[in-house]
Motif scaffolding. Structure first.
Motif: not given
Length: 583
Positions: A310-337
């Motif tokens: 979630h971005c602070d009020p007045g900011y909007e997200i660029s990138g993956d808004e949701e990321r999932t912890c996978q069976a191989n112990q890594t996160w899906s997607g990329t780090h957003p800004t």
């Protein structure tokens, strides 16, 4: 006459000479038989018959049922009553025949003798009776057998025949043993036997059986089967083997990506509880995510967790808004800004200017050209919801006060910045003052307010000229007049009040009555109410007619309402009361 003898049980009067009368009486209980009176006659004999006293009889007694009476029925006789064997007398056993020919006492009765009341045997019953000759019959309840006399008779000696009976329980056949269990003792009518199973086994069927009156057992033969434990739950994200009976062992495993926490094996015990601890399958963790600047991340860090950025009020997200912890112990997607949101571009007001900016937090300030005033928000800030704070302003021409029409004249034109007003006088009148007046940027009029005066003065001309010259800055007008008898009236400009004679008359000596008046600002009558200082802002001082108050806001706040407010002639303020709102 010869002497008479006294009758037995009686009496007589004296006498034995001729003519004597002897009277005879009997004692109580006797009656006279013969002559009551006898008289000595001339021939030496007695008249009548010599009497005697015999016992009086009592009435014959009634016979008594079940008994007998002895002989007797005359005065003094005593009769005796006797009852037959098995009967006993109630009443007088003897009765005497009395002098009044009645029997003493009362008629007795012979009633049956009473035997003792026989007890009712336990678990049995008997018929009712306990008098001489009565027969009592005994019976036993179902399931019991009579031991002793069935019938007993009440005898003349008030004892019972036979032997007092009792009721003995009947037996049931012997029960067979139960496998993996035992039976309590008992085998006669009414006995309740209890079945018990060995540890780890539980009964199926009748746990208790009763020996019944018909010499059979109630219920059915039970069996002892293995006890069951509660069915163990399958752990989420895992599996287990089957089994829940006494002695069964259940084995647990977890799916890939999960680790078993608890007992791998659990055994069903004799007390129907499971050994060990119920396991669960715990998720494997993923590495901790880096924080996002100007934003936040929801909690989560284990397999299957979905974290939301979630971005602070007045900011909007660029990138993956949701990321999932996978069976191989890594996160899906990329780090957003998170980057600042943009508001729509604002338009520059006509006859005005504004500063630059259109991203979240930018403040745009509006100004108007000289002669114009801002209507709306001085500052507008780009907000978190992509909208601008405040109201879009516009620049409107400033207004000057409406100029009065001179008496005996007219004027044309408006009262906004740049407007030119032209004054003219009616025929016969001369304009004194400015022909044209222009509304200036500071909301004041150029020139001097004119008036129309009569072109001929026959009276007091010098005074009138002096009046106009001295007070043209304040007097709104002086009514026309300059001839003998004319009455002139002084009027002050709006916001001013007269001091002195408001009316003066041209007199015969060519002088004016009264004294010269003056026009001064009204105080305190011509004041406006004190304006409140807006929260988080300031204002300049002033509350007299013509005073202009200017409002400003502290840093971080913007003015909503009129920047300037002027105290008007009608005691009210121009414009709208402003307030300072957070940017």
């Amino acid at each position: 006459c010869p002497m008479l003898s006294v009758p037995n049980n009686g009496n007589m009067t004296e006498g034995h000479l001729y003519g004597d009368k002897v009277t005879f009486t009997c004692n109580d209980g006797y009656e006279l038989m013969g002559s009551v009176n006898r008289t000595c006659q001339a021939n030496h004999t007695w008249s009548g018959i010599q009497p005697n006293c015999t016992r009086t009889p009592c009435p014959q007694l009634k016979p008594v049922q079940h008994g007998s009476i002895s002989d007797g029925g005359y005065y003094g006789d005593v009769v005796t009553y006797q009852c037959d064997p098995g009967y006993e007398i109630s009443g007088d056993v003897e009765r005497t025949c009395q002098a009044n020919r009645t029997w003493s006492g009362t008629q007795p009765t012979c009633s049956r003798k009473v035997c003792s009341v026989l007890p009712v045997p336990n678990n049995g019953s008997r018929t009712e009776s306990h008098l001489y000759g009565d027969k009592v019959t005994f019976t036993c309840n179902d399931g019991y057998k009579l031991i002793g006399s069935v019938n007993r008779t009440c005898q003349a000696n008030q004892s019972w025949s036979g032997v007092q009976p009792n009721c003995s329980r009947t037996p049931c056949p012997q029960l067979t043993a139960v496998q993996h269990g035992s039976i309590s003792s008992g085998g006669y009518y009414g006995d309740v036997v209890t079945y018990q199973c060995d540890p780890g086994y539980e009964i199926s069927g009748d746990e208790e059986r009763t020996c019944q009156a018909n010499q059979t057992w109630s219920g059915t033969h039970p069996i002892c089967s293995r006890k069951s434990c509660s069915v163990l739950p399958v752990p989420n994200n895992g599996s287990r083997t089957e089994g829940h009976l006494y002695g069964d062992k259940v084995t647990f495993t977890c799916n890939d990506g999960y680790k078993l926490i608890g007992s791998v094996n659990r055994t069903c015990q004799a007390n129907q509880s499971w050994s060990g601890v119920q396991p669960n399958c715990s998720r494997t963790p993923c590495p901790q995510l880096k924080p996002v600047q100007h934003g936040s991340i929801s909690s989560g860090g284990y397999y299957g967790d979905v974290v939301t950025y979630h971005c602070d009020p007045g900011y909007e997200i660029s990138g993956d808004e949701e990321r999932t912890c996978q069976a191989n112990q890594t996160w899906s997607g990329t780090h957003p800004t998170c980057s600042r949101k943009a508001c729509p571009m604002l338009s520059v007001p006509n006859n005005g200017n504004m500063t630059e900016g259109h991203l979240y937090g930018d403040k745009v300030t509006f100004t108007c050209n000289d002669g114009y005033e801002l209507m709306g928000s001085v500052n507008r800030t780009c907000q978190a919801n992509h909208t601008w704070s405040g109201i879009q302003p516009n620049c409107t021409r400033k207004s000057c006060s409406v100029l009065p029409v001179p008496n005996n004249g007219s004027r044309t034109g408006g009262h906004l910045y740049g407007d030119k007003v032209t004054f003219t006088c009616n025929d016969g009148y001369k304009l004194i003052g400015s022909v044209n007046r222009t509304c200036r940027a500071n909301q004041s009029w150029s020139g001097v307010q004119p008036n129309c005066s009569s072109k001929c003065f026959l009276c007091c001309r010098r005074d009138i000229d002096f009046l106009y010259f001295s007070f043209s800055y304040a007097l709104n007008s002086i009514s026309s007049g300059g001839y003998y008898g004319d009455v002139v009236t002084y009027h002050c400009d709006p916001g001013y009040e007269i001091s002195g004679d408001e009316e003066r008359t041209c007199q015969a000596n060519q002088t004016w009555s009264g004294t010269q008046p003056t026009c001064s600002r009204r105080f305190p009558v011509n004041t406006c109410s004190a304006l409140p200082v807006p929260n988080n802002g300031n204002m300049t001082e002033g509350h007299l007619y013509g005073d202009k108050v200017t409002f400003t806001c502290n840093d971080g706040y913007e003015l909503m309402g009129s920047v300037n407010r002027t105290c008007q002639a009608n005691h009210t303020w121009s414009g709208i009361q402003p307030n300072c709102t957070s940017k």
